[in-house]
Scaffold this active site. Structure first.
Site, mmCIF file in Angstrom:
data_model
loop_
_atom_site.group_PDB
_atom_site.id
_atom_site.type_symbol
_atom_site.label_atom_id
_atom_site.label_comp_id
_atom_site.label_asym_id
_atom_site.label_seq_id
_atom_site.Cartn_x
_atom_site.Cartn_y
_atom_site.Cartn_z
ATOM 1 N N ALA A 238 8.794 -20.708 0.856
ATOM 2 C CA ALA A 238 7.500 -21.329 0.525
ATOM 3 C C ALA A 238 7.552 -22.273 -0.691
ATOM 4 C CB ALA A 238 6.448 -20.233 0.349
ATOM 5 N N ASP B 151 4.483 -16.059 1.785
ATOM 6 C CA ASP B 151 4.220 -17.440 2.221
ATOM 7 C C ASP B 151 2.771 -17.843 2.015
ATOM 8 O OD1 ASP B 151 6.745 -16.607 3.829
ATOM 9 O OD2 ASP B 151 6.668 -18.796 3.769
ATOM 10 N N ARG C 55 13.823 -24.470 3.199
ATOM 11 C CA ARG C 55 12.917 -23.422 3.676
ATOM 12 C C ARG C 55 12.547 -22.542 2.484
ATOM 13 N NH1 ARG C 55 15.497 -19.609 2.221
ATOM 14 N NH2 ARG C 55 13.843 -18.189 2.753
ATOM 15 N N ARG D 102 5.082 -27.382 8.939
ATOM 16 C CA ARG D 102 5.066 -25.914 9.060
ATOM 17 C C ARG D 102 3.697 -25.427 8.576
ATOM 18 N NH1 ARG D 102 10.120 -22.493 7.134
ATOM 19 N NH2 ARG D 102 9.344 -21.145 8.790
ATOM 20 N N ASN E 270 4.264 -12.923 5.126
ATOM 21 C CA ASN E 270 5.665 -13.153 4.752
ATOM 22 C C ASN E 270 6.509 -13.039 6.017
ATOM 23 O OD1 ASN E 270 7.649 -13.710 2.672
ATOM 24 N ND2 ASN E 270 8.409 -11.637 2.996
HETATM 25 O O1 MRU Z 1 10.861 -19.174 7.470
HETATM 26 P P1 MRU Z 1 11.274 -19.161 6.034
HETATM 27 O O2 MRU Z 1 12.725 -18.881 5.835
HETATM 28 O O3 MRU Z 1 10.815 -20.407 5.305
HETATM 29 O O4 MRU Z 1 10.482 -17.957 5.437
HETATM 30 C C1 MRU Z 1 10.632 -17.658 4.089
HETATM 31 C C2 MRU Z 1 9.980 -16.402 3.676
HETATM 32 O O5 MRU Z 1 9.310 -15.724 4.431
HETATM 33 C C3 MRU Z 1 10.100 -16.061 2.223
HETATM 34 O O6 MRU Z 1 10.121 -14.686 2.039
HETATM 35 C C4 MRU Z 1 8.889 -16.641 1.478
HETATM 36 O O7 MRU Z 1 8.759 -18.002 1.766
HETATM 37 C C5 MRU Z 1 8.965 -16.452 0.030
HETATM 38 S S1 MRU Z 1 10.154 -17.495 -0.693
HETATM 39 C C6 MRU Z 1 10.136 -17.345 -2.368
#
Ligand code: MRU
Length: 343
Positions: free
Chosen positions: A51, A238, A49, A90, A248
């Site tokens: 981004a 994201d 998980r 996703r 985000n």
């Molecule tokens: O649902 P997730 O855990 O994949 O969401 C991740 C986030 O919102 C992070 O803050 C974002 O991807 C930045 S990661 C460098």
């Protein structure tokens, strides 16, 4: 820390190896991903998980798809279909489609080569993107550290750390670089309901690095801001629209609104690949809706009676007017100036 996700060369081609983030911080195990279907599930169930990390997963996944199809007719056509399938795992983080599109383009450019050769090209490109990610994060870290006040109390939301990338992290990259210059900084990590990435992953990373870290629940940030214990905020992203509106993890916009009220700088740390110049504003960003059980079930037990409505948007949009700057590998950019790094 180990790479969150890496291509392991074995036999003729190899496989994707990733840290399983659904069992941290109490168990540390890695998963070998060898097929398109396994990669789709790893992204969907959030074994991998964050981004940038799912971007690399998309690149690895496309290479795995090519390997699967090596002996098939209509290789390119079928590869495009599998790549699109992976992309549907996703919707919000643009890094996933960015990496998959790059792989598709590369395959199309080389479509006259033998299938095996195309597969090898996709593997090499995935490994290149993987290594590039760490370098990019270190640059983000350096730029970001330059705006962190001495002795800062830094709030971060969700996990934008080593685990959300291949290594070092974006928002946590800024914190790591700031800590190297000033070990008196303190970090406040939001729990990040419903899945608890802040509680489970961010505190895990920072405590391992000996960085002074306090876990708070999502509703507490304005208490610490009012009491001057938090004076700087940095989160990941994201997807960033061309006007700087930023998607985000759910709860980020609440933090940004509180930071604005208390006049506290709010920064987004993200690589160029998270910026989507094809969309005008946050209104164009598709927000992933996840299963209601993520909200309803805690430690295997329901926390509410049946019959109550539950909606579980996984991300929210922080308005560009709330963002002090976007820390990228090209420097710190105002939300209104993003086009400058694309010209
Ligand atoms: O649902 P997730 O855990 O994949 O969401 C991740 C986030 O919102 C992070 O803050 C974002 O991807 C930045 S990661 C460098």
């Amino acid at each position: 820390m180990d790479k969150t996700i890496e291509w392991v060369k074995e036999g003729e081609f190899g496989y994707s190896l990733m840290i399983n983030q659904t069992v941290l911080p109490f168990e540390y195990k890695k998963e070998k991903i060898r097929t398109t279907e396994e990669m789709y599930n790893a992204i969907k169930t959030m074994i991998v998980r964050g981004a940038p990390a799912i971007g690399i997963a998309g690149a690895h996944g496309t290479a795995l798809s090519a390997i699967e199809l090596i002996n098939e007719e209509n290789f390119i056509e079928k590869l495009m279909q599998k790549a699109d399938y992976l992309n549907s795992s996703r919707p919000t983080a643009v890094n996933l489609s960015w990496a998959i599109e790059a792989q598709k383009e590369l395959a199309l450019k080389n479509k006259n080569l033998p299938n095996k050769k195309i597969s090898e090209i996709l593997i090499e490109n995935a490994i290149r993107l993987e290594n590039e990610d760490i370098e990019i994060n270190k640059k983000i870290g350096e730029y970001g550290a330059s705006v962190v006040p001495r002795g800062a109390g830094i709030l971060t939301h969700c996990n934008a750390g080593s685990l959300a990338t291949v290594g070092y992290g974006t928002a946590l990259g800024v914190i790591r670089s700031a800590y190297k210059k000033d070990n008196t900084i303190q970090v406040f990590a939001d729990e990040t309901r419903p899945r608890g990435q802040g509680a489970k992953l961010t505190t895990y990373e920072l405590v391992k690095d000996n960085i002074n870290t306090t876990l708070i629940t999502d509703g507490m940030c304005s208490y610490f801001m009012r009491n001057k214990m938090i004076n700087f905020v940095v989160t990941g992203a994201d997807r960033i629209a061309s006007n700087g509106d930023t998607a985000n993890k759910i709860g980020t916009s609440t933090v940004a609104i509180a930071a604005k009220y208390y006049n506290i700088p709010f920064y987004i740390a993200a690589p160029k690949s998270t910026i989507d110049m094809n969309i005008k504003s946050g209104n164009d960003i598709v927000i992933e809706l996840r299963d209601e059980d993520e909200v309803k079930i805690v430690n295997g037990k329901p926390i509410c009676i049946d019959g109550v409505n539950i909606i579980n948007p996984s991300f929210d949009i922080t308005d560009n007017s709330l963002i002090t700057g976007i820390i990228t590998e090209y420097g710190i950019i105002k939300p209104s100036d993003l086009k400058n790094i694309f010209s």
